[in-house]
Enzyme design. Sequence first.
Site, mmCIF file in Angstrom:
data_model
loop_
_atom_site.group_PDB
_atom_site.id
_atom_site.type_symbol
_atom_site.label_atom_id
_atom_site.label_comp_id
_atom_site.label_asym_id
_atom_site.label_seq_id
_atom_site.Cartn_x
_atom_site.Cartn_y
_atom_site.Cartn_z
ATOM 1 N N ASN A 1 1.716 -19.069 -7.893
ATOM 2 C CA ASN A 1 2.284 -18.764 -9.208
ATOM 3 C C ASN A 1 3.739 -18.319 -9.003
ATOM 4 O O ASN A 1 3.992 -17.239 -8.488
ATOM 5 C CB ASN A 1 1.445 -17.658 -9.852
ATOM 6 C CG ASN A 1 1.975 -17.207 -11.205
ATOM 7 O OD1 ASN A 1 3.078 -17.558 -11.602
ATOM 8 N ND2 ASN A 1 1.187 -16.414 -11.900
ATOM 9 N N CYS B 1 6.062 -14.279 -16.777
ATOM 10 C CA CYS B 1 5.915 -15.686 -16.399
ATOM 11 C C CYS B 1 6.213 -16.628 -17.565
ATOM 12 O O CYS B 1 6.330 -17.832 -17.370
ATOM 13 C CB CYS B 1 4.506 -15.962 -15.877
ATOM 14 S SG CYS B 1 4.100 -15.062 -14.379
ATOM 15 N N HIS C 1 1.167 -23.235 -17.458
ATOM 16 C CA HIS C 1 1.653 -22.307 -16.430
ATOM 17 C C HIS C 1 0.758 -22.421 -15.204
ATOM 18 O O HIS C 1 -0.477 -22.439 -15.305
ATOM 19 C CB HIS C 1 1.621 -20.877 -16.988
ATOM 20 C CG HIS C 1 1.991 -19.835 -15.986
ATOM 21 N ND1 HIS C 1 3.063 -19.972 -15.124
ATOM 22 C CD2 HIS C 1 1.431 -18.632 -15.686
ATOM 23 C CE1 HIS C 1 3.139 -18.899 -14.350
ATOM 24 N NE2 HIS C 1 2.155 -18.075 -14.670
#
Length: 332
Positions: free
Chosen positions: A283, A120, A253
């Site tokens: 996400n 990520c 994030h």
Amino acid sequence: MIGTAGPGMQVSITGLGCKVPDRVVTNADLAKFVDTSDEWIVERTGIRERRMASETEALSDLALPAARDALRQAGVSGPDVDLIIVATVTPDMAFPSTAAILADQLEAADAAAYDLSAGCTGFMYALAQAYGMLAGGLAQRALVVGGDVLSRILDWDDRSTLVLFGDGAGAVVLEAVPEQGFLGFELGADGAGGASLWLPGSGSRLFDEPDKYVKMNGREVFKFATRILVQSAEDLLSKCGLTIDDVDLYIPHQANVRIIEHATRKLGVPSERVVVNVDRYGNTSSGSIPLALADAAADGRLRPGQLVLMTGMGAGLTWGSAVMRWTKEMAA
Ligand SMILES: CC(C)(COP(=O)(O)OP(=O)(O)OC[C@H]1O[C@@H](n2cnc3c(N)ncnc32)[C@H](O)[C@@H]1OP(=O)(O)O)[C@@H](O)C(=O)NCCC(=O)NCCS
């Protein structure tokens, strides 16, 4: 790795675009596949819905429209681009790279093009690489894409991961600017924590039961995330001679509202300066930070002169922060 932009090395984001699949999947939709509920997911993660690709959509189908929007905003055409980096863990295929596919679609015949794998955190790593190549004079115009189609690698029987992720991509154009732009980066990796979030069976290492689905120790990742979001941001701000009070817009994030709230509380960022869209997209891995940037731009929250702090974290375990003085007037 930590460093600040040297004199004469001003590079900034001059174009921004994003694309998510049309299909909206709510928590109630997921409750038809696994034993979960809207209440549990909202309470533990803040996620209400996410986008998921159709059977015929691959990463490049999201990356291409995002890239075209970013190029249009920058006033740059495909052949002007000489570097394309696609940060992803779900490329169209292992090779050719999705970046090479994009280079062909955009007619960027002179571009170096490759995919980058940092979980990520991929978009933050890719930003730092593109910055370095521009600042070093190797490239003039970079297209950086962050995106994933994680729904392809999720176990639809595993409620502990299925509810967390979504699909989407964002793209930015990086160019030299007369002043301001990126001020510094901090990036890191802790391979010892790798098995907390991994995809066994997806490469050359053989496993007894290679099912190629994401596996995660949620508690371990939660502990890592809450610690690293704070530490990376504080280290970078300090290196750049800045404090958290200087930050106008904080883009963490988008993994989980609880992680974001924990980090913003510890850092001391007022909630009105934080961008949160995990409730709508889940996400999206490498797509998370560019999608949040695009949302902030659409809301009129991203303006020239603002100090923007971005921090990503994810599989590896990896993390990365960038701080920049925004330079581009964003058309609403
Ligand atoms: C995954 C996460 C939301 C789980 O929240 P948690 O409060 O730690 O929950 P736990 O793992 O302790 O599980 C609590 C219970 O809920 C259950 N549970 C797990 N997922 C569930 C779901 N989707 N629906 C309902 N119950 C669920 C567990 O089985 C457990 O049940 P038990 O107590 O009977 O064993 C949280 O750990 C987290 O956000 N971790 C970080 C994940 C992440 O961001 N990963 C990507 C990083 S890039």
